[in-house]
Design an enzyme around this catalytic site. Sequence first.
Site, PDB file in Angstrom:
ATOM      1  N   GLU A  21       0.825  -1.208   0.000  1.00 12.95           N
ATOM      2  CA  GLU A  21       0.000   0.000   0.000  1.00 12.95           C
ATOM      3  C   GLU A  21       0.857   1.255   0.000  1.00 12.95           C
ATOM      4  OE1 GLU A  21      -3.180  -0.260  -1.213  1.00 12.95           O
ATOM      5  OE2 GLU A  21      -3.387  -1.699   0.408  1.00 12.95           O
ATOM      6  N   HIS A  22       0.537   2.159  -0.931  1.00 11.60           N
ATOM      7  CA  HIS A  22       1.247   3.432  -1.117  1.00 11.60           C
ATOM      8  C   HIS A  22       2.687   3.231  -1.599  1.00 11.60           C
ATOM      9  CE1 HIS A  22      -1.738   6.403   0.444  1.00 11.60           C
ATOM     10  NE2 HIS A  22      -2.235   5.294   0.979  1.00 11.60           N
ATOM     11  N   THR A  23       3.031   2.032  -1.955  1.00 10.12           N
ATOM     12  CA  THR A  23       4.362   1.785  -2.522  1.00 10.12           C
ATOM     13  C   THR A  23       4.406   2.107  -4.004  1.00 10.12           C
ATOM     14  OG1 THR A  23       3.648  -0.517  -2.761  1.00 10.12           O
ATOM     15  CG2 THR A  23       5.044  -0.007  -0.878  1.00 10.12           C
ATOM     16  N   ASP A  24       3.248   2.164  -4.655  1.00 10.74           N
ATOM     17  CA  ASP A  24       3.256   2.293  -6.118  1.00 10.74           C
ATOM     18  C   ASP A  24       3.857   3.606  -6.579  1.00 10.74           C
ATOM     19  OD1 ASP A  24       1.035   3.641  -5.080  1.00 10.74           O
ATOM     20  OD2 ASP A  24      -0.303   3.077  -6.723  1.00 10.74           O
ATOM     21  N   SER A  55     -24.192   7.404 -17.164  1.00  7.99           N
ATOM     22  CA  SER A  55     -23.925   6.292 -16.255  1.00  7.99           C
ATOM     23  C   SER A  55     -25.158   5.970 -15.439  1.00  7.99           C
ATOM     24  CB  SER A  55     -22.767   6.642 -15.306  1.00  7.99           C
ATOM     25  OG  SER A  55     -23.209   7.525 -14.295  1.00  7.99           O
ATOM     26  N   LEU A 122     -11.708  -0.255  -3.653  1.00  3.62           N
ATOM     27  CA  LEU A 122     -11.640  -1.359  -4.618  1.00  3.62           C
ATOM     28  C   LEU A 122     -11.419  -0.840  -6.036  1.00  3.62           C
ATOM     29  CD1 LEU A 122     -14.508  -3.620  -3.246  1.00  3.62           C
ATOM     30  CD2 LEU A 122     -12.079  -3.642  -2.677  1.00  3.62           C
ATOM     31  N   SER A 123     -11.055   0.425  -6.144  1.00  3.00           N
ATOM     32  CA  SER A 123     -10.685   1.055  -7.400  1.00  3.00           C
ATOM     33  C   SER A 123     -11.790   1.036  -8.442  1.00  3.00           C
ATOM     34  CB  SER A 123      -9.404   0.443  -7.973  1.00  3.00           C
ATOM     35  OG  SER A 123      -8.796   1.374  -8.838  1.00  3.00           O
ATOM     36  N   ASP A 169      -3.556   0.256  -9.863  1.00  2.00           N
ATOM     37  CA  ASP A 169      -4.964  -0.076 -10.056  1.00  2.00           C
ATOM     38  C   ASP A 169      -5.256  -0.437 -11.504  1.00  2.00           C
ATOM     39  OD1 ASP A 169      -5.084   0.623  -7.419  1.00  2.00           O
ATOM     40  OD2 ASP A 169      -6.194   2.484  -7.731  1.00  2.00           O
ATOM     41  N   TYR A 221      -4.122  11.907   1.174  1.00  2.00           N
ATOM     42  CA  TYR A 221      -3.336  11.168   0.179  1.00  2.00           C
ATOM     43  C   TYR A 221      -2.198  12.045  -0.326  1.00  2.00           C
ATOM     44  CZ  TYR A 221      -2.593   7.866  -3.685  1.00  2.00           C
ATOM     45  OH  TYR A 221      -2.066   6.953  -4.554  1.00  2.00           O
TER      46      TYR A 221
END
Length: 386
Positions: A21-24, A55, A122-123, A169, A221
């Site tokens: 997590e948050h490594t990307d 939508s 969940l993107s 994601d 974020y």
Amino acid sequence: MTDAAPLGVWSAPGRVNLIGEHTDYNDGFVLPFAIDARTAVAVAPRTDEVLRVRSSFDETPASVPIAGLDELFASAAPASVPEWSTYPLGVAWALRHAAGESASAHGLDLAIASSVPVGAGLSSSAAIECAVAVALDELWNAGLSKRELARVGRTAENEAVGAPTGIMDQTASMLGETDAAVFLDCRTLETEVVPLGLSDAGLEVLVIDTLVTHAHSTGGYRERRASCERGAAAMGVAALRDLTLDDLERAASVMDDETFRRVRHIVTENARVIETVRVLRSDGPLAIGELLLASHASMRDDFEISVPELDTAVEAAMVGGAVGARMTGGGFGGAAIALVPRDRVAEVTDAVTAAFSASGFRTPRVFTVRPSAGAHRDDPGGASPR
């Protein structure tokens, strides 16, 4: 809007990040998998050079001339169209730039529906981006690979929507496979499919949606990303990916405590991702529980992106019999995941629900997801989200 019949339906999944997590955005390692909740887009032709998007989750449509996309996205998050529409329209804009003259862009109507929960980590955004990307790539003859389309989705999210996310994601949504995760090196963008073996091990992935919503393009974020950038600068490296566990002692001496804890999370999380891949290959999914718990503790204490509901979900899942559990996604709300023996799913669900009630929290939405296939074209005119 035209009355033309759809040319087809394309869909893409949301994702669960098993660990990393948050490594990307720190050029690190992640291990997500695509899930069996999907976003679908039905596309019909138009006789003009306009893109119209609508939508099932917002009654307000948006129409933009294709020639006006550059002007629309001269700055991120334009106010002239509904916020949700910046995702599909941003993909159209980014794809035209990525494909150049090879894309034969023409007017289309896009109707979007989704079963991916919004705000649960969940993107849902990547699912929209990737479904639209595979549709436009085919219909505009862009000829881009799935990896290139993942980059299109990231460009849309970063530059059109204004959310400073990494590429994890979109990669998971594009490249996912059944009962497997995607091991991604976010610096090189090299990927490797890692079999999870959940089915053979009798395990389910339980998602515990706290119903605490979050927004990537705001506040916390951005602050975490800025902290990581400060930490890398203090250590004289291009990204925190370049640090190892052995560097943490020096890191503690050259930065303030908060920045150090942010850095420590990223460095240890990268190590946990690599170890999880190793353990999955050597011992299988029943052996990764402690790594999931350590990841959650790091996000709670060092990166400080958990909330009481997420902590309660993890703790109650373990009491109920989970093998391991952690929050997943960007944090500040959203969902936790628990790796649960198939015959304990009801027991874990009951334990979590009771713990939320005892704490005065809203009743969470609890459901299972299965690692599934990535973005693709469905049966023309006949598919819809799960």
